[in-house]
Design a protein around this motif. Structure first.
Motif, PDB file in Angstrom:
ATOM      1  N   ASP A  21     -31.461  -5.075 -23.169  1.00  0.00           N
ATOM      2  CA  ASP A  21     -32.015  -4.154 -24.175  1.00  0.00           C
ATOM      3  C   ASP A  21     -30.935  -3.653 -25.127  1.00  0.00           C
ATOM      4  N   LEU A  22     -29.765  -3.328 -24.577  1.00  0.00           N
ATOM      5  CA  LEU A  22     -28.681  -2.814 -25.421  1.00  0.00           C
ATOM      6  C   LEU A  22     -28.143  -3.861 -26.390  1.00  0.00           C
ATOM      7  N   LEU A  23     -28.233  -5.141 -25.989  1.00  0.00           N
ATOM      8  CA  LEU A  23     -27.650  -6.201 -26.812  1.00  0.00           C
ATOM      9  C   LEU A  23     -28.599  -6.707 -27.905  1.00  0.00           C
ATOM     10  N   LYS A  24     -29.830  -6.187 -27.887  1.00  0.00           N
ATOM     11  CA  LYS A  24     -30.795  -6.595 -28.914  1.00  0.00           C
ATOM     12  C   LYS A  24     -30.329  -6.163 -30.302  1.00  0.00           C
TER      13      LYS A  24
ATOM     14  N   ASP B 252     -20.315   4.691 -29.184  1.00  0.00           N
ATOM     15  CA  ASP B 252     -19.369   4.546 -28.071  1.00  0.00           C
ATOM     16  C   ASP B 252     -20.047   4.753 -26.717  1.00  0.00           C
ATOM     17  N   LYS B 253     -20.968   5.691 -26.685  1.00  0.00           N
ATOM     18  CA  LYS B 253     -21.652   5.982 -25.434  1.00  0.00           C
ATOM     19  C   LYS B 253     -22.478   4.767 -24.981  1.00  0.00           C
ATOM     20  N   ALA B 254     -23.129   4.122 -25.929  1.00  0.00           N
ATOM     21  CA  ALA B 254     -23.946   2.945 -25.612  1.00  0.00           C
ATOM     22  C   ALA B 254     -23.064   1.759 -25.183  1.00  0.00           C
ATOM     23  N   TRP B 255     -21.915   1.596 -25.835  1.00  0.00           N
ATOM     24  CA  TRP B 255     -20.981   0.546 -25.399  1.00  0.00           C
ATOM     25  C   TRP B 255     -20.478   0.838 -23.988  1.00  0.00           C
TER      26      TRP B 255
ATOM     27  N   ALA C 201     -18.348 -10.834 -20.131  1.00  0.00           N
ATOM     28  CA  ALA C 201     -19.132  -9.860 -20.893  1.00  0.00           C
ATOM     29  C   ALA C 201     -18.384  -8.526 -20.962  1.00  0.00           C
ATOM     30  N   LEU C 202     -17.845  -8.104 -19.835  1.00  0.00           N
ATOM     31  CA  LEU C 202     -17.129  -6.824 -19.797  1.00  0.00           C
ATOM     32  C   LEU C 202     -15.915  -6.851 -20.734  1.00  0.00           C
TER      33      LEU C 202
ATOM     34  N   GLY D 257     -19.595 -12.162 -28.655  1.00  0.00           N
ATOM     35  CA  GLY D 257     -18.982 -12.591 -27.398  1.00  0.00           C
ATOM     36  C   GLY D 257     -19.761 -12.064 -26.189  1.00  0.00           C
ATOM     37  N   THR D 258     -20.212 -10.822 -26.296  1.00  0.00           N
ATOM     38  CA  THR D 258     -20.984 -10.231 -25.199  1.00  0.00           C
ATOM     39  C   THR D 258     -22.309 -10.957 -25.028  1.00  0.00           C
ATOM     40  N   LYS D 259     -22.962 -11.232 -26.159  1.00  0.00           N
ATOM     41  CA  LYS D 259     -24.263 -11.929 -26.095  1.00  0.00           C
ATOM     42  C   LYS D 259     -24.112 -13.318 -25.481  1.00  0.00           C
ATOM     43  N   ALA D 260     -23.047 -14.032 -25.859  1.00  0.00           N
ATOM     44  CA  ALA D 260     -22.831 -15.385 -25.330  1.00  0.00           C
ATOM     45  C   ALA D 260     -22.593 -15.333 -23.816  1.00  0.00           C
ATOM     46  N   ALA D 261     -21.764 -14.394 -23.374  1.00  0.00           N
ATOM     47  CA  ALA D 261     -21.493 -14.270 -21.935  1.00  0.00           C
ATOM     48  C   ALA D 261     -22.758 -13.862 -21.181  1.00  0.00           C
TER      49      ALA D 261
END
Ligand code: HEC
Length: 136
Positions: A48-51, A58-61, A103-104, A114-118
């Motif tokens: 959901d966060l990566l949509k 910053d809080k969401a990251w 991802a982390l 990069g996060t989405k790909a991982a």
């Protein structure tokens, strides 16, 4: 006699390996509760966060980092306590472990692509293990 013994050994093996998928040897939690309580909510939350344009602030990251961390830790839990029945399971947990770590690392750089790909590779672990080990 040898045949009877053979059948008994096979039945024992099948019985115990099935038991180890659904629960470890000594700890209390069934696998389905690790899935429902840890794996699924963190996977869904991260998805959901990566949509769209990704974590808004910053809080969401930081929440995304928390979710990737929990998924990484789950890869260790799934290997503990004799729960792993075979190489498919072990391979899927390795995929989960490596891609949650990737991802982390991407999340720490606020690298959305990069996060989405991982994360996409990470979800391959769910499919691979479920195909072999989750009854419908
Ligand atoms: C190493 C194997 C493995 C991996 C990796 C794995 N699962 Fe599972 N999962 C299982 C097994 C086995 C079950 C069935 C457990 C049972 O019913 O006893 C299950 C069940 C589930 C369930 C149903 C839980 C319930 O309430 O009954 C959900 C939801 C789930 N998995 C989500 C996921 C997601 C999302 C991922 C990837 C992020 C994932 N799983 C990765 C093995 C795995």
């Amino acid at each position: 006699m040898a045949v009877v013994m053979g059948v008994a050994v096979v039945l024992t093996f099948v019985g115990s390996s099935a038991a180890q998928k659904t629960k470890g040897k000594t700890r209390a939690s069934q696998t389905k509760y690790l899935m429902r309580g840890i794996v699924q909510p963190n996977c869904k939350g991260l998805a959901d966060l990566l949509k769209d344009s990704g974590p808004a602030d910053d809080k969401a990251w930081d929440t995304a980092a928390c979710q990737a961390s929990c998924l990484n830790e789950a890869s260790y839990l799934l290997m503990d306590d004799g729960r792993c029945p075979d190489g498919v399971w072990a391979g899927a947990t390795k995929t989960l472990r490596e891609n949650s770590a990737l991802a982390l690392a991407a999340i720490e750089k606020k690298d959305l692509d990069g996060t989405k790909a991982a994360f996409k590779s990470l979800t391959g672990a769910c499919a691979a293990c479920h195909k072999a080990h989750k009854s419908k």
